[in-house]
Write a protein that holds these residues in place. Structure first.
Motif, PDB file in Angstrom:
ATOM      1  N   MET A 110      56.542  -7.079  77.214  1.00 40.96           N
ATOM      2  CA  MET A 110      55.930  -8.214  77.914  1.00 40.96           C
ATOM      3  C   MET A 110      56.055  -9.488  77.083  1.00 40.96           C
ATOM      4  O   MET A 110      56.600 -10.498  77.553  1.00 40.96           O
ATOM      5  N   MET A 111      55.588  -9.449  75.846  1.00 40.92           N
ATOM      6  CA  MET A 111      55.622 -10.676  75.034  1.00 40.92           C
ATOM      7  C   MET A 111      57.034 -11.089  74.658  1.00 40.92           C
ATOM      8  O   MET A 111      57.338 -12.280  74.606  1.00 40.92           O
ATOM      9  N   CYS A 112      57.909 -10.122  74.367  1.00 44.03           N
ATOM     10  CA  CYS A 112      59.281 -10.485  73.968  1.00 44.03           C
ATOM     11  C   CYS A 112      60.010 -11.204  75.110  1.00 44.03           C
ATOM     12  O   CYS A 112      60.651 -12.228  74.898  1.00 44.03           O
ATOM     13  N   THR A 113      59.879 -10.668  76.327  1.00 47.47           N
ATOM     14  CA  THR A 113      60.598 -11.305  77.439  1.00 47.47           C
ATOM     15  C   THR A 113      59.944 -12.645  77.809  1.00 47.47           C
ATOM     16  O   THR A 113      60.638 -13.600  78.144  1.00 47.47           O
ATOM     17  N   TRP A 114      58.633 -12.734  77.719  1.00 49.58           N
ATOM     18  CA  TRP A 114      57.971 -14.010  78.019  1.00 49.58           C
ATOM     19  C   TRP A 114      58.259 -15.040  76.930  1.00 49.58           C
ATOM     20  O   TRP A 114      58.314 -16.238  77.207  1.00 49.58           O
ATOM     21  N   ALA A 115      58.449 -14.586  75.704  1.00 47.04           N
ATOM     22  CA  ALA A 115      58.837 -15.522  74.632  1.00 47.04           C
ATOM     23  C   ALA A 115      60.226 -16.081  74.945  1.00 47.04           C
ATOM     24  O   ALA A 115      60.473 -17.287  74.806  1.00 47.04           O
ATOM     25  N   ARG A 116      61.113 -15.204  75.375  1.00 43.42           N
ATOM     26  CA  ARG A 116      62.473 -15.639  75.727  1.00 43.42           C
ATOM     27  C   ARG A 116      62.457 -16.556  76.960  1.00 43.42           C
ATOM     28  O   ARG A 116      63.083 -17.613  76.975  1.00 43.42           O
ATOM     29  N   ASP A 117      61.724 -16.154  77.999  1.00 41.85           N
ATOM     30  CA  ASP A 117      61.808 -16.858  79.285  1.00 41.85           C
ATOM     31  C   ASP A 117      60.878 -18.067  79.378  1.00 41.85           C
ATOM     32  O   ASP A 117      61.172 -19.006  80.116  1.00 41.85           O
ATOM     33  N   TYR A 118      59.751 -18.034  78.678  1.00 42.94           N
ATOM     34  CA  TYR A 118      58.754 -19.104  78.845  1.00 42.94           C
ATOM     35  C   TYR A 118      58.339 -19.766  77.544  1.00 42.94           C
ATOM     36  O   TYR A 118      57.477 -20.648  77.549  1.00 42.94           O
ATOM     37  N   GLY A 119      58.913 -19.321  76.427  1.00 41.53           N
ATOM     38  CA  GLY A 119      58.606 -19.982  75.152  1.00 41.53           C
ATOM     39  C   GLY A 119      57.198 -19.736  74.641  1.00 41.53           C
ATOM     40  O   GLY A 119      56.666 -20.521  73.852  1.00 41.53           O
ATOM     41  N   ILE A 120      56.578 -18.629  75.089  1.00 45.83           N
ATOM     42  CA  ILE A 120      55.231 -18.320  74.563  1.00 45.83           C
ATOM     43  C   ILE A 120      55.337 -17.856  73.110  1.00 45.83           C
ATOM     44  O   ILE A 120      56.424 -17.505  72.636  1.00 45.83           O
ATOM     45  N   ARG A 121      54.196 -17.869  72.424  1.00 48.93           N
ATOM     46  CA  ARG A 121      54.115 -17.295  71.079  1.00 48.93           C
ATOM     47  C   ARG A 121      53.002 -16.257  71.104  1.00 48.93           C
ATOM     48  O   ARG A 121      52.142 -16.304  71.978  1.00 48.93           O
ATOM     49  N   GLY A 122      53.006 -15.317  70.153  1.00 50.81           N
ATOM     50  CA  GLY A 122      51.895 -14.376  70.231  1.00 50.81           C
ATOM     51  C   GLY A 122      51.901 -13.273  69.212  1.00 50.81           C
ATOM     52  O   GLY A 122      52.843 -13.097  68.435  1.00 50.81           O
ATOM     53  N   THR A 123      50.788 -12.523  69.257  1.00 49.46           N
ATOM     54  CA  THR A 123      50.581 -11.389  68.363  1.00 49.46           C
ATOM     55  C   THR A 123      50.237 -10.161  69.194  1.00 49.46           C
ATOM     56  O   THR A 123      49.410 -10.240  70.113  1.00 49.46           O
ATOM     57  N   LYS A 155      59.319  -4.771  67.286  1.00 51.79           N
ATOM     58  CA  LYS A 155      59.958  -5.694  66.336  1.00 51.79           C
ATOM     59  C   LYS A 155      61.471  -5.742  66.578  1.00 51.79           C
ATOM     60  O   LYS A 155      62.073  -6.813  66.522  1.00 51.79           O
ATOM     61  N   CYS A 156      62.075  -4.575  66.838  1.00 54.11           N
ATOM     62  CA  CYS A 156      63.521  -4.524  67.118  1.00 54.11           C
ATOM     63  C   CYS A 156      63.848  -5.300  68.390  1.00 54.11           C
ATOM     64  O   CYS A 156      64.847  -6.030  68.453  1.00 54.11           O
ATOM     65  N   ARG A 157      62.997  -5.150  69.393  1.00 51.99           N
ATOM     66  CA  ARG A 157      63.230  -5.846  70.663  1.00 51.99           C
ATOM     67  C   ARG A 157      63.139  -7.356  70.461  1.00 51.99           C
ATOM     68  O   ARG A 157      63.937  -8.121  71.034  1.00 51.99           O
ATOM     69  N   ALA A 158      62.184  -7.789  69.628  1.00 54.81           N
ATOM     70  CA  ALA A 158      62.049  -9.233  69.348  1.00 54.81           C
ATOM     71  C   ALA A 158      63.323  -9.756  68.680  1.00 54.81           C
ATOM     72  O   ALA A 158      63.820 -10.835  69.035  1.00 54.81           O
ATOM     73  N   LYS A 159      63.860  -8.983  67.757  1.00 51.89           N
ATOM     74  CA  LYS A 159      65.120  -9.393  67.099  1.00 51.89           C
ATOM     75  C   LYS A 159      66.243  -9.474  68.111  1.00 51.89           C
ATOM     76  O   LYS A 159      67.003 -10.437  68.159  1.00 51.89           O
TER      77      LYS A 159
END
Ligand code: SAH
Length: 248
Positions: A50-63, A76-80
């Motif tokens: 959820m967070m990785c794709t939203w970071a890519r698509d919407y520029g969100i940040r998060g933990t 972590k691998c997916r984020a990379k």
């Protein structure tokens, strides 16, 4: 610290550990109208899709916090892989009682509300990390059809019928604890199939590779019984959705 090993086996190949598909997460992200830079806290973040794709698509940040070392590593691998490691951070740990240092615009628990003893407790926990006017996301099962007997509820792998509400009752519950339901995206049977049936191939491959493992008998029994159990019970009776809430 880890979750029971059986989940790390059966869900090792899942990117999404619930009945949502990538399309449903995309729909939800668009529905929430996320602004670039929005801070997200995700309790029980699993493999981080959820967070990785939203970071890519919407520029969100998060933990994200998750108790499974395997899923956290996969996140972590997916984020990379999606080139968003600078935006999202995945921590291996117990999310029970976790409150972020800085307030976030969106605080989520998608399919892990036992972390704080149920939906109400999880909303209270998430609210402690939320800025004024922020959104809480809760992913939770509900009865799509009310089971006529307790045996059928057990077939859905719940303890009792009262573990879950029906959709309208769940929405009333959010209202009663002082929240506006401002969005919702519901899973469908195809999504349930992706979540449940994907475990079967994973189990079969794991069994072929690990015939002498101490969990081999349990996994063998599950692989034999799960397709029928799932089609008879969970697929017929259980719904699942993500609900976006704002305090009134
Ligand atoms: N939100 C993720 C994962 C849902 S599955 C997704 O949508 O894919 C539930 C997750 O909760 C699993 O990843 C499991 O490892 C995690 N979990 C279970 N108990 C936990 C706890 N006490 N603290 C943090 N994570 C926990």
């Amino acid at each position: 610290m880890d979750i029971p090993r059986i989940f790390n086996i059966t869900e090792s190949a899942h990117r999404i550990h619930n009945p949502f598909t990538p399309e449903k997460f995309a729909t939800l992200g668009a529905a929430l109208r996320l602004k670039p830079g929005t801070q997200i806290l995700d309790l029980g973040s699993g493999s981080g899709e959820m967070m990785c794709t939203w970071a890519r698509d919407y520029g969100i940040r998060g933990t994200g916090i998750d108790m499974s070392p395997l899923f956290t590593e996969q996140a972590k691998c997916r984020a990379k892989e999606l080139s968003v490691s600078g935006q999202v951070n995945f921590i291996h740990g117990d999310a029970a009682g976790y409150v972020s240092d800085e307030k976030v615009g969106l605080a989520a628990c998608v399919g892990a509300t036992w972390i704080a003893g149920g939906v109400a407790g999880t909303i209270e926990l998430l609210a402690r990390s939320l800025c004024t006017g922020g959104i809480i996301l809760i992913g939770e099962p509900y009865w799509h059809r009310l089971p006529p007997t307790e045996d059928i509820a057990k077939g859905c792998l719940t303890n009792t019928i009262s573990d879950f509400l029906q959709l309208a009752e769940l929405l009333v519950f959010f209202d009663q604890i002082g929240y506006d339901v401002v969005e919702m995206v519901l899973a469908d049977q195809n999504g349930w199939d992706r979540y449940e049936a994907a475990k079967w191939l994973t189990m079969r491959r794991w069994l072929d590779a690990n015939p002498a493992d101490e969990l081999a008998d349990e996994v063998r029994a599950m692989l034999t019984s799960e397709p029928k159990r799932y089609a008879t019970y969970t697929r017929e009776y259980l719904g699942w959705g993500v609900f976006a809430l704002m305090a009134r």
